[in-house]
Each structure stands twice: as structure tokens, then as C-alpha cells.
Write a protein that holds these residues in place. Structure first.
Motif, PDB file in Angstrom:
ATOM      1  N   LEU A 176     -25.622 -65.361  53.456  1.00 14.51           N
ATOM      2  CA  LEU A 176     -24.528 -65.923  52.653  1.00 14.51           C
ATOM      3  C   LEU A 176     -23.266 -65.089  52.805  1.00 14.51           C
ATOM      4  O   LEU A 176     -23.327 -63.861  52.803  1.00 14.51           O
ATOM      5  CB  LEU A 176     -24.888 -65.904  51.169  1.00 14.51           C
ATOM      6  N   VAL A 177     -22.152 -65.765  52.898  1.00 11.40           N
ATOM      7  CA  VAL A 177     -20.846 -65.126  52.750  1.00 11.40           C
ATOM      8  C   VAL A 177     -20.285 -65.746  51.487  1.00 11.40           C
ATOM      9  O   VAL A 177     -20.163 -66.960  51.382  1.00 11.40           O
ATOM     10  CB  VAL A 177     -19.920 -65.425  53.946  1.00 11.40           C
ATOM     11  N   GLN A 178     -19.997 -64.918  50.508  1.00 10.83           N
ATOM     12  CA  GLN A 178     -19.521 -65.469  49.234  1.00 10.83           C
ATOM     13  C   GLN A 178     -18.471 -64.574  48.610  1.00 10.83           C
ATOM     14  O   GLN A 178     -18.303 -63.428  48.995  1.00 10.83           O
ATOM     15  CB  GLN A 178     -20.684 -65.706  48.273  1.00 10.83           C
ATOM     16  N   ASP A 179     -17.769 -65.131  47.629  1.00 11.65           N
ATOM     17  CA  ASP A 179     -16.712 -64.375  46.969  1.00 11.65           C
ATOM     18  C   ASP A 179     -17.305 -63.425  45.930  1.00 11.65           C
ATOM     19  O   ASP A 179     -18.502 -63.364  45.731  1.00 11.65           O
ATOM     20  CB  ASP A 179     -15.662 -65.308  46.363  1.00 11.65           C
ATOM     21  N   ASN A 180     -16.429 -62.699  45.298  1.00  9.96           N
ATOM     22  CA  ASN A 180     -16.832 -61.629  44.386  1.00  9.96           C
ATOM     23  C   ASN A 180     -16.825 -62.024  42.917  1.00  9.96           C
ATOM     24  O   ASN A 180     -16.588 -61.187  42.063  1.00  9.96           O
ATOM     25  CB  ASN A 180     -15.886 -60.430  44.568  1.00  9.96           C
ATOM     26  N   LEU A 181     -17.089 -63.263  42.598  1.00  9.63           N
ATOM     27  CA  LEU A 181     -17.125 -63.678  41.206  1.00  9.63           C
ATOM     28  C   LEU A 181     -18.204 -62.891  40.470  1.00  9.63           C
ATOM     29  O   LEU A 181     -19.257 -62.601  41.033  1.00  9.63           O
ATOM     30  CB  LEU A 181     -17.403 -65.186  41.124  1.00  9.63           C
ATOM     31  N   ALA A 219      -9.261 -62.072  50.083  1.00  7.32           N
ATOM     32  CA  ALA A 219      -9.535 -62.556  51.438  1.00  7.32           C
ATOM     33  C   ALA A 219     -10.549 -63.692  51.402  1.00  7.32           C
ATOM     34  O   ALA A 219     -11.412 -63.796  52.258  1.00  7.32           O
ATOM     35  CB  ALA A 219     -10.027 -61.409  52.314  1.00  7.32           C
ATOM     36  N   SER A 220     -10.437 -64.564  50.395  1.00  8.96           N
ATOM     37  CA  SER A 220     -11.388 -65.667  50.308  1.00  8.96           C
ATOM     38  C   SER A 220     -11.238 -66.613  51.490  1.00  8.96           C
ATOM     39  O   SER A 220     -12.142 -67.378  51.795  1.00  8.96           O
ATOM     40  CB  SER A 220     -11.222 -66.422  48.995  1.00  8.96           C
ATOM     41  N   TRP A 221     -10.101 -66.532  52.204  1.00  8.16           N
ATOM     42  CA  TRP A 221      -9.902 -67.365  53.386  1.00  8.16           C
ATOM     43  C   TRP A 221     -10.924 -67.029  54.471  1.00  8.16           C
ATOM     44  O   TRP A 221     -11.136 -67.815  55.394  1.00  8.16           O
ATOM     45  CB  TRP A 221      -8.476 -67.216  53.909  1.00  8.16           C
ATOM     46  N   LEU A 222     -11.603 -65.883  54.375  1.00  7.72           N
ATOM     47  CA  LEU A 222     -12.662 -65.543  55.327  1.00  7.72           C
ATOM     48  C   LEU A 222     -13.944 -66.317  55.040  1.00  7.72           C
ATOM     49  O   LEU A 222     -14.870 -66.307  55.841  1.00  7.72           O
ATOM     50  CB  LEU A 222     -12.964 -64.043  55.270  1.00  7.72           C
ATOM     51  N   ASN A 223     -14.004 -66.972  53.887  1.00 11.24           N
ATOM     52  CA  ASN A 223     -15.184 -67.692  53.459  1.00 11.24           C
ATOM     53  C   ASN A 223     -15.013 -69.159  53.852  1.00 11.24           C
ATOM     54  O   ASN A 223     -14.182 -69.868  53.303  1.00 11.24           O
ATOM     55  CB  ASN A 223     -15.329 -67.538  51.937  1.00 11.24           C
TER      56      ASN A 223
END
Length: 195
Positions: free
Chosen positions: A84-89, A122-126
């Protein structure tokens, strides 16, 4: 909700005798609305096959994340690891599994995933962010009064995208990534060096 009833469309009128043609007018809506609530989309996207799993949730709590991750794991029963590649929520951690499942089930679920977090800002990396943008453009550009209707719109959009195998043409190559993210690499390297 619509506090002001929309004005119906007016059809164009063809020229008649001495009268010139009259242009029509599309339906008009007021920009004001009555907010009925909010919803959250939980999504997973597999770029290699162009398949996605999307769920509409009333909130974005740890319980919602845990439920979604159990569904994701169930969608890939043969996989030993799901990357998984995910954000830091704050709810996007395996600690949430332990809060909502018995320890043995939580440990087994956490073991199924190999998680990589995108850097802050850098959520654009997701890639799933691109998928959410596509879903928003295709079916969320309108007022949707209930969560059930929202779910129906999203399910139809996701089914169509899955059937087409719509995927991402990722053009951010390793060389470009190293060039663009050099300052982040330097921070990580300096924190990890023994000096």
C-alpha cells in the motif's frame, strides 16, 4: 438540498415568418444550497490491472478504515502481502486494527500489508488521489442529496472504470523522483546516519 427551485430549460424557438429565431436557455440552478451532511470515500487502486475498490462512508474514523482494510484484504485472499501507498491520516495505522479487532485478528490483518506513507504535502505521489479526482469529475460534480444516492453514483462510476480497466499512465520516473525529492532524501539520510 435546493432552497430555490431551479428554473426549467427554455427550448429554442425557430424563426416564424417575420419573427427571428430565439435562443433557448439551459436549466438554471441557484448557487445556494442546503448542506445535508458530508461523506468520505475510502479507495484502493491497483494500477497494474486498473481495478479499484471504493466505499462511501459517513465518517472517516478508525473503525471505517479498519472495515475497509478488512474488505481490501478479503479482495485478495491469495496475496501474502498487499503493498500500500497511503497518506498520513491519523486513522491510517495498524494500531487501529487493535482498537477494533481481537488481537489475533488485528495482528493477522496488519501482517497482510506492507505500508509506505507518502511524505507530508506530497499526496500527489499517491496514485489513488488521481483516481479520486477522476471519480469526482465523473460523478461528484453535482448535488447529491443522500448518502444512498451518493453510493449508487460512486458504485456505477467505479463499475464502469473497472470494466474499462482505466489505469494511470505514471510518468514520474525514478530519475525525476531523485531529482525532485533530493532535499527529502538528504533529511532522511542525515537523520539515519550514525554521525
Amino acid at each position: 438540498g435546493q432552497p430555490v427551485e431551479p428554473l426549467p430549460p427554455v427550448p429554442a424557438q425557430p424563426a416564424q415568418g417575420e419573427q427571428p429565431a430565439k435562443a433557448g436557455r439551459p436549466r438554471r440552478e441557484s448557487s445556494t444550497y442546503v448542506r445535508q451532511g458530508t461523506a468520505c470515500l475510502l479507495a484502493a487502486f491497483e494500477p497494474g490491472t486498473g481495478q479499484r475498490l471504493v466505499e462511501v462512508s459517513a465518517r472517516r474514523t478508525g473503525a471505517d478504515y479498519c472495515r475497509f482494510m478488512r474488505g481490501l484484504a478479503a479482495a485478495y485472499p491469495q496475496a501474502k502481502k498487499i503493498v500500500l501507498v497511503q497518506d498520513n491520516l491519523n486513522t491510517h495505522t495498524d494500531a487501529v486494527f487493535y482498537q477494533h479487532l481481537p488481537a489475533e485478528q488485528a495482528r493477522a490483518l496488519a501482517a497482510r500489508f506492507e505500508v509506505h506513507y507518502t511524505p507530508k504535502n506530497a499526496s500527489w505521489l499517491n496514485m489513488v488521489e488521481l483516481e479520486l479526482s477522476a471519480i469526482a469529475r465523473q460523478c461528484l460534480h453535482q448535488r447529491i442529496p443522500t448518502q444512498d444516492e451518493l453510493s449508487a453514483h460512486v458504485e456505477a462510476c467505479v463499475a464502469e472504470r473497472n470494466a474499462r480497466g482505466a489505469t494511470v499512465n505514471w510518468q514520474f520516473a525514478l530519475d525525476k523522483a531523485r531529482e525532485k525529492l533530493t532535499r527529502h532524501y538528504q533529511k532522511v539520510c542525515s537523520k539515519n546516519s550514525p554521525d
